[in-house]
Design an enzyme around this catalytic site. Structure first.
Site, mmCIF file in Angstrom:
data_model
loop_
_atom_site.group_PDB
_atom_site.id
_atom_site.type_symbol
_atom_site.label_atom_id
_atom_site.label_comp_id
_atom_site.label_asym_id
_atom_site.label_seq_id
_atom_site.Cartn_x
_atom_site.Cartn_y
_atom_site.Cartn_z
ATOM 1 N N ARG A 59 -38.796 8.944 23.495
ATOM 2 C CA ARG A 59 -37.741 9.095 24.272
ATOM 3 C C ARG A 59 -37.428 7.695 24.881
ATOM 4 N NH1 ARG A 59 -38.148 10.353 29.501
ATOM 5 N NH2 ARG A 59 -39.813 11.715 29.233
ATOM 6 N N TYR A 112 -10.575 6.720 25.360
ATOM 7 C CA TYR A 112 -10.739 7.816 24.655
ATOM 8 C C TYR A 112 -11.114 9.087 25.259
ATOM 9 C CZ TYR A 112 -14.129 11.127 22.149
ATOM 10 O OH TYR A 112 -14.407 12.354 21.628
ATOM 11 N N ASP A 184 -15.166 -0.873 25.372
ATOM 12 C CA ASP A 184 -15.616 -0.038 24.209
ATOM 13 C C ASP A 184 -14.961 -0.845 22.986
ATOM 14 O OD1 ASP A 184 -15.516 1.997 22.249
ATOM 15 O OD2 ASP A 184 -15.291 3.639 23.447
ATOM 16 N N LYS A 209 -18.978 6.182 14.449
ATOM 17 C CA LYS A 209 -17.802 5.751 13.571
ATOM 18 C C LYS A 209 -17.858 4.492 12.599
ATOM 19 C CE LYS A 209 -15.556 8.224 16.580
ATOM 20 N NZ LYS A 209 -16.439 9.622 16.775
HETATM 21 C C1 LIG Z 1 -13.230 4.781 20.944
HETATM 22 C C2 LIG Z 1 -14.294 5.811 21.106
HETATM 23 N N1 LIG Z 1 -15.248 5.703 22.031
HETATM 24 C C3 LIG Z 1 -16.165 6.659 22.130
HETATM 25 C C4 LIG Z 1 -16.289 7.861 21.268
HETATM 26 C C5 LIG Z 1 -17.378 8.820 21.701
HETATM 27 O O1 LIG Z 1 -18.142 8.841 20.617
HETATM 28 P P1 LIG Z 1 -19.035 9.864 20.023
HETATM 29 O O2 LIG Z 1 -18.308 11.082 19.547
HETATM 30 O O3 LIG Z 1 -20.062 9.496 19.227
HETATM 31 O O4 LIG Z 1 -19.882 10.717 21.312
HETATM 32 C C6 LIG Z 1 -15.003 7.953 20.357
HETATM 33 C C7 LIG Z 1 -15.241 9.283 19.800
HETATM 34 O O5 LIG Z 1 -14.132 9.704 18.862
HETATM 35 C C8 LIG Z 1 -14.258 7.063 20.335
HETATM 36 O O6 LIG Z 1 -13.210 7.224 19.432
#
Ligand SMILES: Cc1ncc(COP(=O)(O)O)c(C=O)c1O
Length: 393
Positions: A59, A112, A184, A209
């Site tokens: 963990r 997001y 991000d 992604k």
């Molecule tokens: C720009 C962005 N950040 C974060 C996330 C969240 O990621 P996860 O789906 O792996 O939790 C996404 C998901 O589509 C995203 O497009």
């Protein structure tokens, strides 16, 4: 191994690999052990206190997971990195670890959808002050930062309208008030953009992604200064949103081809966006690589490639989208992005499904918009596929 003199493609292959070396295996072993034994109690004690390197319990840390963390650390040019069970794990752990009741975060309206929910639904419940600014209005964001805040949270390019934020400019504004900047970098990837070099303190990704690249594992990563990463890691090791070794293996394996994939996706997306821009059945194309994009100059100054994601608006209403999408052959109509195969869908059923039509309109998301995440297929084939679906409308 020191990666300072190597380019991204080399670091993506070799970064972190010596962390997991085991019996001379030339590929990363998947260490599915939950726990690790010590015959020497003093050594066990030192490792448990973090005073000596080693593993205690998965963990907290795990050898396969460390390979992935090292790989992204090297690619982002950071001092430290840690990982999470998903991109949302990275986002929520970072925000909850850095913020507390009475603290203030400034962000943008176009983050997001999951991050927006943290800002609108969860942080306010714990007494955190949240201000979400109009994404393209840098003056407004600077004004809000100057009022005083603890965290500035940014995402660029944004989802799904590909707006671009000037990271240098907003990082400078944040520095003036002593706020930490979190970016991000999921859409851009460390091949196209390096937020830490542009002034950010922390950079995170949905590793689900482009980093993984094959839509077969979920994960999240965070990179930055050791003390900042430690603060978030401490929260994550207790709340348990850890990455599992099988997912870490798949993501680290995917990352070895990151540069190849992104170079291909950058080139194909630019070609496709340019082609669609001139098409009579397309109303508009949103892609930062187009010279007509409102923030193209900012994108040019902070990105070395414009990424594999675009969105475009069909002439007509949502009915046109319903006709058009099923006629594409080389695409999965699905949520998510950044895979080797092309993925597409309307924000109405994917990133912004929870909003009403009016809320989407206020965010500048037309009902006839389609997000198109370009895969590594041949670009001529993708263009022909798009053209024949458009011709049939
Ligand atoms: C720009 C962005 N950040 C974060 C996330 C969240 O990621 P996860 O789906 O792996 O939790 C996404 C998901 O589509 C995203 O497009």
């Amino acid at each position: 191994m020191d990666f300072k003199n190597y380019k991204a493609g080399t670091s993506a292959v070799w970064g972190g690999e010596d962390e997991g070396s085991f019996h001379g295996a030339t590929t990363t072993p998947i260490v599915n052990s939950v726990t690790f034994q010590y015959h020497d109690l003093d050594e066990w004690h030192a490792v448990a206190l973090g005073k000596a390197p080693g593993y205690i319990y998965s963990r907290n840390t795990n050898p396969t997971v460390r390979v992935l963390e090292e790989k992204i650390r090297v690619l982002e040019g950071a001092e430290a990195a840690t990982s999470f069970s998903s991109g949302m794990g990275a986002i929520s752990n970072t925000l909850f670890a850095l913020l507390a009741p009475g603290k203030r975060v400034v962000s943008i309206k176009d983050t997001y959808g999951g991050a927006s929910r943290i800002f609108l639904e969860f942080l306010p419940k714990y007494g955190v002050l949240v201000t979400l600014c109009n994404t393209s209005d840098h003056e407004e964001i600077e004004r809000e930062i100057a009022k005083g805040c603890d965290v500035v949270y940014l995402e660029t390019p944004t989802n799904p309208t590909l707006k671009v934020i000037d990271l240098r400019r907003l990082a400078a504004a944040a520095k003036r008030v002593g706020a930490k900047v979190v970016v991000d970098n999921t859409f851009a990837t460390p091949i196209n953009q390096h937020p830490l070099q542009l002034g950010a303190d922390l950079v995170l990704h949905s590793a689900t992604k482009f980093l993984c690249g094959h839509s077969d594992a979920m994960g999240g990563v965070l990179c930055g200064r050791q003390s900042d990463v430690d603060q978030v890691f401490h929260f994550r090791e207790i709340n348990g949103a850890s990455l599992n070794p099988d997912a870490a293996y798949l993501i680290a394996r995917g990352m070895k081809t990151l540069e190849l994939r992104i170079e291909r996706q950058n080139a194909s997306a630019l070609r496709i966006a340019t082609h669609l821009k001139g098409h009579k059945k397309i109303k508009d194309v949103y892609y930062p690589g187009l010279s007509t994009h409102p923030q193209h100059e900012i994108a040019k100054s902070q990105m070395s490639g414009y990424g594999g994601i675009m969105s475009f608006e069909l002439e007509g209403s949502y009915e046109a989208v319903k006709k058009f999408l099923p006629r594409l052959k080389l695409v999965h109509l699905a949520a998510s992005l950044g895979s080797v195969s092309t993925l597409a869908g309307p924000p109405r059923t994917t990133s912004h499904v929870e909003l009403t039509e009016e809320q989407r309109r206020q965010l500048g998301i037309p009902e006839s918009l389609i997000r198109y995440s370009v895969g590594i297929e041949n670009a001529d084939d993708l263009i022909n596929d798009l053209d024949s679906a458009l011709d049939s409308l």
